[in-house]
Design a protein around this motif. Structure first.
Motif, PDB file in Angstrom:
ATOM      1  N   ASP A   1      19.660 -23.080  46.947  1.00  0.00           N
ATOM      2  CA  ASP A   1      19.805 -24.502  46.668  1.00  0.00           C
ATOM      3  C   ASP A   1      19.797 -24.836  45.172  1.00  0.00           C
ATOM      4  O   ASP A   1      19.684 -25.985  44.792  1.00  0.00           O
ATOM      5  N   HIS A   2      19.927 -23.847  44.305  1.00  0.00           N
ATOM      6  CA  HIS A   2      20.006 -24.103  42.869  1.00  0.00           C
ATOM      7  C   HIS A   2      21.415 -24.544  42.478  1.00  0.00           C
ATOM      8  O   HIS A   2      22.405 -24.126  43.083  1.00  0.00           O
ATOM      9  N   MET A   3      21.491 -25.371  41.450  1.00  0.00           N
ATOM     10  CA  MET A   3      22.795 -25.795  40.952  1.00  0.00           C
ATOM     11  C   MET A   3      23.436 -24.647  40.170  1.00  0.00           C
ATOM     12  O   MET A   3      22.747 -23.754  39.673  1.00  0.00           O
ATOM     13  N   TYR A   4      24.739 -24.701  40.067  1.00  0.00           N
ATOM     14  CA  TYR A   4      25.496 -23.671  39.367  1.00  0.00           C
ATOM     15  C   TYR A   4      26.810 -24.250  38.899  1.00  0.00           C
ATOM     16  O   TYR A   4      27.220 -25.334  39.342  1.00  0.00           O
ATOM     17  N   GLU A   5      27.480 -23.525  38.027  1.00  0.00           N
ATOM     18  CA  GLU A   5      28.813 -23.928  37.596  1.00  0.00           C
ATOM     19  C   GLU A   5      29.584 -22.717  37.118  1.00  0.00           C
ATOM     20  O   GLU A   5      29.001 -21.712  36.715  1.00  0.00           O
ATOM     21  N   PHE A   6      30.899 -22.833  37.192  1.00  0.00           N
ATOM     22  CA  PHE A   6      31.822 -21.874  36.594  1.00  0.00           C
ATOM     23  C   PHE A   6      32.450 -22.557  35.395  1.00  0.00           C
ATOM     24  O   PHE A   6      32.802 -23.732  35.473  1.00  0.00           O
ATOM     25  N   GLN A   7      32.574 -21.833  34.308  1.00  0.00           N
ATOM     26  CA  GLN A   7      33.261 -22.344  33.128  1.00  0.00           C
ATOM     27  C   GLN A   7      34.467 -21.456  32.885  1.00  0.00           C
ATOM     28  O   GLN A   7      34.319 -20.256  32.682  1.00  0.00           O
ATOM     29  N   MET A   8      35.620 -22.051  32.922  1.00  0.00           N
ATOM     30  CA  MET A   8      36.861 -21.320  32.716  1.00  0.00           C
ATOM     31  C   MET A   8      37.299 -21.537  31.273  1.00  0.00           C
ATOM     32  O   MET A   8      38.086 -22.427  30.988  1.00  0.00           O
ATOM     33  N   ALA A   9      36.731 -20.760  30.376  1.00  0.00           N
ATOM     34  CA  ALA A   9      36.998 -20.908  28.946  1.00  0.00           C
ATOM     35  C   ALA A   9      36.887 -19.545  28.292  1.00  0.00           C
ATOM     36  O   ALA A   9      36.384 -18.593  28.885  1.00  0.00           O
TER      37      ALA A   9
ATOM     38  N   ALA B   1      24.494 -32.558  36.772  1.00  0.00           N
ATOM     39  CA  ALA B   1      24.278 -33.287  38.013  1.00  0.00           C
ATOM     40  C   ALA B   1      24.871 -32.613  39.243  1.00  0.00           C
ATOM     41  O   ALA B   1      24.425 -32.856  40.344  1.00  0.00           O
ATOM     42  N   ARG B   2      25.883 -31.759  39.073  1.00  0.00           N
ATOM     43  CA  ARG B   2      26.526 -31.178  40.254  1.00  0.00           C
ATOM     44  C   ARG B   2      27.252 -29.895  39.870  1.00  0.00           C
ATOM     45  O   ARG B   2      27.609 -29.704  38.715  1.00  0.00           O
ATOM     46  N   PRO B   3      27.494 -29.019  40.845  1.00  0.00           N
ATOM     47  CA  PRO B   3      28.303 -27.841  40.565  1.00  0.00           C
ATOM     48  C   PRO B   3      29.712 -28.268  40.165  1.00  0.00           C
ATOM     49  O   PRO B   3      30.225 -29.261  40.664  1.00  0.00           O
ATOM     50  N   LYS B   4      30.311 -27.542  39.284  1.00  0.00           N
ATOM     51  CA  LYS B   4      31.668 -27.874  38.865  1.00  0.00           C
ATOM     52  C   LYS B   4      32.333 -26.671  38.232  1.00  0.00           C
ATOM     53  O   LYS B   4      31.712 -25.654  37.993  1.00  0.00           O
ATOM     54  N   ILE B   5      33.591 -26.837  37.953  1.00  0.00           N
ATOM     55  CA  ILE B   5      34.331 -25.836  37.201  1.00  0.00           C
ATOM     56  C   ILE B   5      35.020 -26.567  36.061  1.00  0.00           C
ATOM     57  O   ILE B   5      35.593 -27.630  36.256  1.00  0.00           O
ATOM     58  N   ARG B   6      34.924 -26.037  34.879  1.00  0.00           N
ATOM     59  CA  ARG B   6      35.589 -26.652  33.739  1.00  0.00           C
ATOM     60  C   ARG B   6      36.967 -26.050  33.602  1.00  0.00           C
ATOM     61  O   ARG B   6      37.182 -24.894  33.923  1.00  0.00           O
ATOM     62  N   PRO B   7      37.926 -26.811  33.091  1.00  0.00           N
ATOM     63  CA  PRO B   7      39.279 -26.285  32.964  1.00  0.00           C
ATOM     64  C   PRO B   7      39.387 -25.241  31.864  1.00  0.00           C
ATOM     65  O   PRO B   7      38.587 -25.219  30.940  1.00  0.00           O
ATOM     66  N   PHE B   8      40.367 -24.346  32.010  1.00  0.00           N
ATOM     67  CA  PHE B   8      40.705 -23.453  30.912  1.00  0.00           C
ATOM     68  C   PHE B   8      41.086 -24.308  29.724  1.00  0.00           C
ATOM     69  O   PHE B   8      41.729 -25.349  29.873  1.00  0.00           O
TER      70      PHE B   8
ATOM     71  N   TYR C   1      23.858 -19.972  36.867  1.00  0.00           N
ATOM     72  CA  TYR C   1      23.122 -20.202  38.107  1.00  0.00           C
ATOM     73  C   TYR C   1      21.717 -20.695  37.768  1.00  0.00           C
ATOM     74  O   TYR C   1      21.059 -20.122  36.899  1.00  0.00           O
ATOM     75  N   ASP C   2      21.256 -21.726  38.434  1.00  0.00           N
ATOM     76  CA  ASP C   2      19.916 -22.286  38.272  1.00  0.00           C
ATOM     77  C   ASP C   2      19.759 -22.868  36.869  1.00  0.00           C
ATOM     78  O   ASP C   2      19.367 -22.173  35.935  1.00  0.00           O
ATOM     79  N   PHE C   3      20.057 -24.135  36.724  1.00  0.00           N
ATOM     80  CA  PHE C   3      20.055 -24.758  35.405  1.00  0.00           C
ATOM     81  C   PHE C   3      18.675 -24.773  34.762  1.00  0.00           C
ATOM     82  O   PHE C   3      18.553 -24.927  33.562  1.00  0.00           O
ATOM     83  N   GLY C   4      17.614 -24.627  35.538  1.00  0.00           N
ATOM     84  CA  GLY C   4      16.263 -24.539  34.964  1.00  0.00           C
ATOM     85  C   GLY C   4      16.046 -23.208  34.263  1.00  0.00           C
ATOM     86  O   GLY C   4      15.652 -23.156  33.094  1.00  0.00           O
ATOM     87  N   ASP C   5      16.317 -22.098  34.967  1.00  0.00           N
ATOM     88  CA  ASP C   5      16.161 -20.761  34.381  1.00  0.00           C
ATOM     89  C   ASP C   5      17.403 -20.328  33.624  1.00  0.00           C
ATOM     90  O   ASP C   5      17.346 -19.418  32.797  1.00  0.00           O
TER      91      ASP C   5
END
Length: 148
Positions: free
Chosen positions: A57-65, A75-82, A112-116
């Motif tokens: 249940d941890h938040m996460y994101e992918f960054q495409m850069a 605030a939410r999982p997301k993917i950033r554009p290249f 993964y896990d914006f706290g840690d």
């Protein structure tokens, strides 16, 4: 019918205030194969399992850069554009891996896990054809122990 298959090396770079590097006792990386018709949600779950994480249940994101960027919206999982010279891709977590336009040696980032703040580098090692008799995604190589 054969589908695209992506072989991705996922390397843990930092987390819980630690920095990891190749040759370090804490160095950990995994090689994951994923079909092109599977999405980033599948990749997230595969990475979570590959590093033996059980709290989904941890938040996460992918960054495409070309390099990881500071997270501005936690605030939410997301993917950033290249960004940059080759392409711009606006995607969401339901987007198929094929839609990312990945090529061998491309890299992108997973937090993964914006706290840690467990930061990972993902490098495309190969692009080929999936074997219809194999269940994907799957881990094909493990280096180092999973930090817990």
């Amino acid at each position: 019918m054969a589908r695209g298959l992506y072989t991705l090396e996922v390397t843990l770079l930092s987390g819980c205030g630690w920095q990891f590097s190749t040759g370090d006792d804490n160095h950990a990386s995994r090689v994951i194969e994923i079909r092109g018709d599977q999405n980033l949600q599948y990749l997230h779950v595969a990475i979570e399992r590959a590093f033996d994480r059980t709290n989904g249940d941890h938040m996460y994101e992918f960054q495409m850069a070309s390099a990881p960027e500071h997270r501005r919206d936690k605030a939410r999982p997301k993917i950033r554009p290249f960004s940059g010279d080759r392409r711009t891709v606006e995607m969401d977590l339901d987007a198929a891996i094929d839609r990312l336009g990945l090529e061998v040696r491309d890299r992108f980032w997973y937090c993964y896990d914006f706290g840690d703040c467990w930061e990972h580098r993902i490098v495309v090692k190969a692009v080929g054809e999936a074997d219809p008799g194999i269940k994907y995604p799957r881990v094909t190589e493990r280096i180092g122990r999973s930090p817990v």
